[in-house]
Structures are given as C-alpha cells and as structure tokens.
Scaffold this active site. Sequence first.
Site, PDB file in Angstrom:
ATOM      1  N   LYS A   1      97.265  11.891  39.275  1.00 38.76           N
ATOM      2  CA  LYS A   1      97.878  10.595  39.612  1.00 38.76           C
ATOM      3  C   LYS A   1      96.855   9.681  40.264  1.00 38.76           C
ATOM      4  O   LYS A   1      96.772   8.492  39.939  1.00 38.76           O
ATOM      5  CB  LYS A   1      99.086  10.809  40.547  1.00 38.76           C
ATOM      6  CG  LYS A   1     100.303  11.356  39.816  1.00 38.76           C
ATOM      7  CD  LYS A   1     101.397  11.843  40.750  1.00 38.76           C
ATOM      8  CE  LYS A   1     102.506  12.506  39.936  1.00 38.76           C
ATOM      9  NZ  LYS A   1     103.515  13.212  40.735  1.00 38.76           N
TER      10      LYS A   1
ATOM     11  N   GLN B   1     104.883  14.158  46.896  1.00 38.87           N
ATOM     12  CA  GLN B   1     104.895  15.157  45.824  1.00 38.87           C
ATOM     13  C   GLN B   1     105.896  16.274  46.141  1.00 38.87           C
ATOM     14  O   GLN B   1     105.851  16.870  47.217  1.00 38.87           O
ATOM     15  CB  GLN B   1     103.478  15.740  45.647  1.00 38.87           C
ATOM     16  CG  GLN B   1     103.348  16.703  44.497  1.00 38.87           C
ATOM     17  CD  GLN B   1     103.547  16.042  43.129  1.00 38.87           C
ATOM     18  OE1 GLN B   1     103.045  14.955  42.878  1.00 38.87           O
ATOM     19  NE2 GLN B   1     104.294  16.698  42.259  1.00 38.87           N
TER      20      GLN B   1
ATOM     21  N   ASP C   1     109.043   6.514  42.652  1.00 45.85           N
ATOM     22  CA  ASP C   1     109.611   7.656  41.927  1.00 45.85           C
ATOM     23  C   ASP C   1     111.087   7.418  41.592  1.00 45.85           C
ATOM     24  O   ASP C   1     111.658   8.131  40.779  1.00 45.85           O
ATOM     25  CB  ASP C   1     109.528   8.927  42.804  1.00 45.85           C
ATOM     26  CG  ASP C   1     108.477   9.913  42.305  1.00 45.85           C
ATOM     27  OD1 ASP C   1     108.021   9.769  41.151  1.00 45.85           O
ATOM     28  OD2 ASP C   1     108.123  10.807  43.083  1.00 45.85           O
TER      29      ASP C   1
END
Length: 297
Positions: free
Chosen positions: A54, A98, A121
Amino acid sequence: MTADVIDGKAFAAGLRARIATLAAAFEAQAGRRAGLAVVLVGEDPASQVYVRSKGKSTVEAGMASFEHKLPADTDEATLLALVEQLNADPAVDGILVQLPLPRHLDEQTVIATINPDKDVDGFHVTNAGRLAVGQAGFVPCTPLGCLMLLQDKLGDLAGLDAVVVGRSNIVGKPMAALLLAQSCTVTIAHSKTKDLPDVVRRADIVVAAVGRPEMIKGDWIKPGATVIDVGINRVPAAQEGKTRLVGDVAYEEAKAVAGAITPVPGGVGPMTIAVLLRNTLVAAYRNAGIDLAAGAI
Ligand code: NDP
C-alpha cells in the site's frame, strides 16, 4: 461458449494512471500532496506485505505515505491516541488501520475512532450508514472495485438479477448495497441459504465472497452470466510442498458457461489497492474543499 476474462490487473493499472494524473493536479491546486496514513500493529507477515504494498502504491501514485508501525503489545489507549493524532493532522487525508489487530485490541473501537471523512476503508458505521441511505461517503475498496469491473463490462446494470454469496461487512453487504443502488434485483446468500445452486442459477451477475475454494460450480452458473470472484484461497499445488491461489468459483467449469469472469489471481485482487488510492484522493479533494468532477475517477 467461453467467457471473456475480465482483466482486473489491466483495469487497475488504468485506474492507477488516472489517479496519478489527478493526484498531480491536486498537488498543484492544493499546494500539498494527498496523504494516506497506514497503521500496522504487530508483525503479522501477510499484513506486513499488504502495508508495504500500500505504501509503495501510494508513493507511485504521487501521494504521501505515512507508515506507523507499533509493537504487538501496544495498548488500546496508545493506538487510539495515534488515530486521534492522525484525525487532527491536515497532511493526512486517509487513515487505514491494517486488520486483523492483535486479539487484545477491539477492532470496532479502533474503527469508530477514525474520523469518518478520513475512513478510506469505508468500515466506520457512519460510512456503512451513508452507503445504506445513498449519501456520499467511503465505500469498502474491494466491493467498489468489483462494481467498477462490472460497470466496465456491462455498462448499465439496472434490472439485472444479482446474487452476492457472502454477507460480511467488508465485502458481501456493501457489494449488495452498491448493486441495489445500481437498480439490480439483489439476493444475498450465505451459509444458511437453502438450495444455493438454484439461487445462483437465477443470477445475471454472481459475486462470490465466501472464502471456500472453488465452491461455486460451473453448473450453478446461468449461461452468459457475469461472474466476479472475490475469493482468495491458498490450496496445495500439484507440485509437492507448493501452494497456489484459487477463488471461490470453480474457474475452468464456470468459464465454459459464463459470459464473463474474473480470474484468481489477476481479477478482483489488484482492484483493492487501486480503489484505496482512489478513496484517498477523493478524501483529499473533499478535505481541501476542491471540487472533483463527477465521474473523474
Ligand atoms: P467472511 O469469512 O467474513 O464471510 C464469508 C461469508 O461467506 C459469510 O457471510 C458466510 O456466511 C458465507 N459462507 C460461508 N460458507 C458458506 C457456504 N457454504 N455457502 C454459502 N455461504 C457461505 O469473508 P470475507 O467476506 O472477508 O471474504 C470472503 C473471501 O474474499 C475470502 O476468500 C477472502 O480472502 C476474500 N477477500 C478478498 C479480497 C480481495 O482483495 N480480493 C478482500 C477481502 C476478502 P455466514 O454469514 O452465514 O457465516
């Protein structure tokens, strides 16, 4: 008949190129780069790979990447304080923590602490609610990537029968909401669904997000249907000691019946990070109060 193979890798590369152009335009207008902060707690090897990937993709797209690595025994207060600090940082447009987190940390509490307008997200309940009622917010990256592939292949989705197999908060439910917003007739199937093969056989669009290798068979697919396989399952390969990746759909069987299908790997997988970059750029434009032309990305 053999299905068209939907090349998610190529589509994602095109999307990333468009994002890079717009990221440069953003920097020229805003006088700063769009920024994504990624927080990793602990040393889970798969998470480390994702976070590295990422960060690299963010920089390649011309955006700033801020990586925060915390030890596995980090307490909740410390993690929440970092999230609050990122919420307040004007250089940070998107925040991603994460998952999975170490067991002593509550994922819902952490996600709830992220400012919904930086929640790239799309996991915050505010963004789930916005999606449910049709307000602008952030949509989880994987299902939004699936929708982009479907629209690229089929154009207008209105009136099509869509079956989403799986009802997780990160894939199945937001996928169903996105398809409903496109005026599909949506069925959500799950582990308690009766006669799953018959349910899937009705679908013009099948989205498989189950996590069971090759569960959806070729004879479950309506001839000509479009099949989006979200599953990523590692199974033993023919060669001793090796593994290979397969989806939730029996690919070769389904390919003989479907009109179009995503492969695994190289289908949905590459879309997830590309959409994360897209969400971060959208967040940057919103946070800076600069209009981004509708449909620009
Ligand atoms: P979850 O385990 O959270 O959800 C799986 C869903 O499948 C559940 O709703 C479950 O039903 C349903 N299910 C399980 N068994 C059956 C069955 N026999 N018949 C019908 N439905 C069943 O998984 P995720 O949604 O997180 O992920 C799904 C897959 O997608 C995984 O393979 C994952 O690796 C992959 N994935 C890929 C991503 C990408 O970037 N390409 C990103 C995210 C996930 P119930 O609710 O009743 O238990």
